[in-house]
Write a protein that holds these residues in place. Structure first.
Motif, PDB file in Angstrom:
ATOM      1  N   GLU A  44      35.018  22.419  61.953  1.00 16.25           N
ATOM      2  CA  GLU A  44      36.250  21.834  62.495  1.00 16.25           C
ATOM      3  C   GLU A  44      35.967  20.798  63.584  1.00 16.25           C
ATOM      4  O   GLU A  44      36.784  20.601  64.484  1.00 16.25           O
ATOM      5  N   TYR A  45      34.858  20.118  63.492  1.00 15.28           N
ATOM      6  CA  TYR A  45      34.477  19.171  64.542  1.00 15.28           C
ATOM      7  C   TYR A  45      35.466  18.015  64.681  1.00 15.28           C
ATOM      8  O   TYR A  45      35.643  17.452  65.764  1.00 15.28           O
ATOM      9  N   GLN A  46      36.134  17.642  63.589  1.00 19.16           N
ATOM     10  CA  GLN A  46      37.116  16.557  63.691  1.00 19.16           C
ATOM     11  C   GLN A  46      38.319  16.969  64.524  1.00 19.16           C
ATOM     12  O   GLN A  46      38.857  16.170  65.297  1.00 19.16           O
ATOM     13  N   LEU A  47      38.727  18.237  64.413  1.00 19.56           N
ATOM     14  CA  LEU A  47      39.819  18.739  65.245  1.00 19.56           C
ATOM     15  C   LEU A  47      39.362  18.852  66.697  1.00 19.56           C
ATOM     16  O   LEU A  47      40.137  18.571  67.621  1.00 19.56           O
ATOM     17  N   VAL A  48      38.111  19.234  66.921  1.00 20.48           N
ATOM     18  CA  VAL A  48      37.562  19.255  68.277  1.00 20.48           C
ATOM     19  C   VAL A  48      37.681  17.866  68.905  1.00 20.48           C
ATOM     20  O   VAL A  48      38.060  17.716  70.075  1.00 20.48           O
ATOM     21  N   ALA A  49      37.369  16.837  68.131  1.00 23.97           N
ATOM     22  CA  ALA A  49      37.468  15.468  68.649  1.00 23.97           C
ATOM     23  C   ALA A  49      38.893  15.162  69.095  1.00 23.97           C
ATOM     24  O   ALA A  49      39.105  14.500  70.125  1.00 23.97           O
ATOM     25  N   GLU A  50      39.876  15.630  68.356  1.00 29.14           N
ATOM     26  CA  GLU A  50      41.269  15.389  68.734  1.00 29.14           C
ATOM     27  C   GLU A  50      41.607  16.079  70.052  1.00 29.14           C
ATOM     28  O   GLU A  50      42.320  15.526  70.898  1.00 29.14           O
ATOM     29  N   TYR A  51      41.084  17.281  70.255  1.00 29.21           N
ATOM     30  CA  TYR A  51      41.344  17.982  71.515  1.00 29.21           C
ATOM     31  C   TYR A  51      40.592  17.339  72.676  1.00 29.21           C
ATOM     32  O   TYR A  51      41.085  17.325  73.811  1.00 29.21           O
ATOM     33  N   LEU A  52      39.416  16.811  72.410  1.00 24.87           N
ATOM     34  CA  LEU A  52      38.700  16.096  73.474  1.00 24.87           C
ATOM     35  C   LEU A  52      39.496  14.879  73.936  1.00 24.87           C
ATOM     36  O   LEU A  52      39.462  14.512  75.119  1.00 24.87           O
ATOM     37  N   LYS A  53      40.209  14.261  73.020  1.00 29.21           N
ATOM     38  CA  LYS A  53      41.061  13.127  73.399  1.00 29.21           C
ATOM     39  C   LYS A  53      42.234  13.581  74.274  1.00 29.21           C
ATOM     40  O   LYS A  53      42.626  12.894  75.221  1.00 29.21           O
ATOM     41  N   LYS A  54      42.790  14.754  73.975  1.00 23.19           N
ATOM     42  CA  LYS A  54      43.967  15.237  74.694  1.00 23.19           C
ATOM     43  C   LYS A  54      43.628  15.832  76.052  1.00 23.19           C
ATOM     44  O   LYS A  54      44.426  15.756  76.990  1.00 23.19           O
ATOM     45  N   PHE A  55      42.453  16.446  76.155  1.00 19.44           N
ATOM     46  CA  PHE A  55      42.088  17.173  77.368  1.00 19.44           C
ATOM     47  C   PHE A  55      40.820  16.563  77.948  1.00 19.44           C
ATOM     48  O   PHE A  55      39.709  16.819  77.483  1.00 19.44           O
ATOM     49  N   PRO A  56      40.946  15.748  78.992  1.00 18.20           N
ATOM     50  CA  PRO A  56      39.828  14.933  79.475  1.00 18.20           C
ATOM     51  C   PRO A  56      38.687  15.706  80.118  1.00 18.20           C
ATOM     52  O   PRO A  56      37.618  15.141  80.319  1.00 18.20           O
ATOM     53  N   ALA A  57      38.884  16.991  80.429  1.00 24.49           N
ATOM     54  CA  ALA A  57      37.811  17.772  81.048  1.00 24.49           C
ATOM     55  C   ALA A  57      37.076  18.639  80.030  1.00 24.49           C
ATOM     56  O   ALA A  57      36.222  19.449  80.412  1.00 24.49           O
ATOM     57  N   THR A  58      37.371  18.481  78.745  1.00 19.24           N
ATOM     58  CA  THR A  58      36.720  19.292  77.720  1.00 19.24           C
ATOM     59  C   THR A  58      35.451  18.622  77.211  1.00 19.24           C
ATOM     60  O   THR A  58      35.286  17.401  77.290  1.00 19.24           O
ATOM     61  N   TYR A  59      34.560  19.454  76.689  1.00 13.78           N
ATOM     62  CA  TYR A  59      33.278  19.007  76.147  1.00 13.78           C
ATOM     63  C   TYR A  59      33.069  19.647  74.779  1.00 13.78           C
ATOM     64  O   TYR A  59      33.719  20.640  74.425  1.00 13.78           O
ATOM     65  N   ALA A  60      32.117  19.108  74.034  1.00 12.55           N
ATOM     66  CA  ALA A  60      31.707  19.692  72.761  1.00 12.55           C
ATOM     67  C   ALA A  60      30.204  19.926  72.784  1.00 12.55           C
ATOM     68  O   ALA A  60      29.449  19.003  73.095  1.00 12.55           O
ATOM     69  N   GLU A  61      29.805  21.148  72.501  1.00 17.01           N
ATOM     70  CA  GLU A  61      28.383  21.505  72.405  1.00 17.01           C
ATOM     71  C   GLU A  61      27.988  21.484  70.935  1.00 17.01           C
ATOM     72  O   GLU A  61      28.739  21.958  70.086  1.00 17.01           O
ATOM     73  N   LEU A  62      26.833  20.932  70.605  1.00 19.48           N
ATOM     74  CA  LEU A  62      26.558  20.442  69.255  1.00 19.48           C
ATOM     75  C   LEU A  62      25.742  21.356  68.351  1.00 19.48           C
ATOM     76  O   LEU A  62      25.387  20.940  67.238  1.00 19.48           O
ATOM     77  N   SER A  63      25.419  22.563  68.759  1.00 21.36           N
ATOM     78  CA  SER A  63      24.566  23.402  67.908  1.00 21.36           C
ATOM     79  C   SER A  63      25.187  23.601  66.536  1.00 21.36           C
ATOM     80  O   SER A  63      26.383  23.827  66.405  1.00 21.36           O
ATOM     81  N   SER A  64      24.351  23.472  65.511  1.00 21.25           N
ATOM     82  CA  SER A  64      24.688  23.615  64.083  1.00 21.25           C
ATOM     83  C   SER A  64      25.315  22.373  63.477  1.00 21.25           C
ATOM     84  O   SER A  64      25.616  22.356  62.277  1.00 21.25           O
ATOM     85  N   GLN A  65      25.495  21.300  64.254  1.00 17.85           N
ATOM     86  CA  GLN A  65      26.099  20.094  63.699  1.00 17.85           C
ATOM     87  C   GLN A  65      25.064  19.201  63.009  1.00 17.85           C
ATOM     88  O   GLN A  65      23.860  19.322  63.224  1.00 17.85           O
ATOM     89  N   SER A  66      25.555  18.298  62.166  1.00 11.72           N
ATOM     90  CA  SER A  66      24.708  17.363  61.433  1.00 11.72           C
ATOM     91  C   SER A  66      24.668  16.020  62.162  1.00 11.72           C
ATOM     92  O   SER A  66      25.460  15.763  63.078  1.00 11.72           O
ATOM     93  N   GLN A  67      23.778  15.148  61.735  1.00 11.70           N
ATOM     94  CA  GLN A  67      23.739  13.814  62.338  1.00 11.70           C
ATOM     95  C   GLN A  67      25.046  13.062  62.084  1.00 11.70           C
ATOM     96  O   GLN A  67      25.491  12.273  62.921  1.00 11.70           O
ATOM     97  N   HIS A  68      25.688  13.332  60.941  1.00 11.34           N
ATOM     98  CA  HIS A  68      26.930  12.616  60.612  1.00 11.34           C
ATOM     99  C   HIS A  68      28.092  13.117  61.467  1.00 11.34           C
ATOM    100  O   HIS A  68      28.907  12.305  61.939  1.00 11.34           O
TER     101      HIS A  68
END
Length: 344
Positions: free
Chosen positions: A262-286
């Motif tokens: 659900e990384y695309q939805l995470v991106a949407e929440y990062l846009k809405k909440f400026p103090a949020t971060y995403a930690e990348l374990s298990s993600q792909s280069q894409h």
């Protein structure tokens, strides 16, 4: 038959060491903080001595070699055998989860950790304890960081229903905890998030960043069992996105694993909440490239989930996603983490 050597031969940043383990392949001078790691004695099961030697990690979380596809999150496109009705998929999932925990328990030792740090140019592991109602692992995490301050930093972890939750968080911060880690679901909370929101507010007041496991592997509701579908959806990104609406805008929340699929939805929440971060374990280069292009790189954190997963794989994905952007690479590998950990 496909081998590990076959798998890495065209990989720019991944190779095998003398033991046939995945390690990073680069001569670059990199400063790296792994923001998502565990150890054998910070798990909610009976642990072994972290000073034990000779315990080999097997990484049962990884898919079989012939099914690995590094271009997608969790590195497999293979049809999942959990997309079936009945209790057998539930049994298989539970069996694999038990195997993963036992592998982490056996292999999450100093000996293995220090070797992985050396093989992969990791400077610091951020140790995330996994506490439950019956097991508080925070003291062990803090002890690890105190005993090896040049190699580890520790978060704390307290269950939301712990009657001493507020006092413990204050105590652990005074002892050096740099943040707060929790893995919890709507099933465990029975869809009552009052205690979790109280915990979030306590961490906000203590100025501790909070990282939670978010997201899951893809699952087909129509094809899998109701029980397993409910369990896998119990840490969905949307759940935490809704809770963030109730928090101050400067509440520092980290989407662990970037929500997996659900990384695309995470991106949407990062846009809405400026103090949020995403930690990348298990993600792909894409998916990492998608997050960089969508929300920038100032709120992305490299993490591996070691010893559940090899440090080298997500690290190699970060390097591939930032091959033409050294500033993004430096921020994801250490600068963003140092800012959050007050090390800048």
């Amino acid at each position: 038959m496909l081998t590990r050597q076959d798998l890495v031969q065209d990989e720019k940043y991944l190779k095998l060491n003398e033991a046939g383990e995945f390690v990073i392949d680069t001569d670059e001078d990199l400063e790296i903080i792994d923001f998502h790691t565990h150890m054998c004695n910070v798990l909610p099961i009976r642990h072994i001595d972290p000073n034990s030697k000779g315990n080999k990690l097997t990484f049962p979380t990884l898919p079989p070699i012939e099914k690995i596809d590094f271009s997608v999150p969790y590195w497999t496109k293979e049809e999942l055998n959990i997309n079936q009705k009945g209790m057998m998929p539930v049994f298989r999932y539970a069996q694999n989860a038990y195997a993963v925990l036992q592998d982490m328990r056996k292999g999450g030792t100093y000996d293995n950790c220090f070797k992985s740090q050396a093989d992969n140019r990791i400077g610091i592991n951020v140790v995330l304890p996994l506490s439950t109602k019956k097991c508080d692992c925070s003291p062990e995490a803090l002890r690890i960081a105190a005993d090896h301050p040049s190699r580890f930093m520790a978060f704390c972890s307290v269950h939301p229903d712990d009657p001493e939750m507020k006092e413990k968080i204050a105590k652990y911060k005074s002892l050096g905890a740099k943040g707060f880690k929790l893995k919890i679901s709507d099933i465990e909370l029975k869809n009552d998030f009052v205690s979790l929101m109280t915990l979030f507010r306590t961490c906000h007041e203590a100025e501790l960043p909070v990282i939670l496991h978010t997201g899951s592997i893809p699952v087909d509701q129509e094809r899998t069992s109701k029980l397993l579908w409910k369990f896998l959806r119990s840490t969905r990104v949307e759940l935490f996105g809704q809770l963030l609406k109730e928090m101050p805008k400067d509440f520092v929340f980290i989407f662990g694993h970037s929500g997996v699929s659900e990384y695309q939805l995470v991106a949407e929440y990062l846009k809405k909440f400026p103090a949020t971060y995403a930690e990348l374990s298990s993600q792909s280069q894409h998916s990492i490239r998608y997050l960089i292009d969508t929300v920038g790189y100032e709120r992305l954190l490299f993490g591996s989930d070691w010893p559940a997963l090899p440090q080298a794989i997500t690290l190699s994905r970060v390097l591939m996603a930032t091959v033409e952007n050294k500033d993004a690479r430096d921020h994801i590998l250490s600068k963003n983490a140092k800012r959050l950990l007050n090390q800048a």
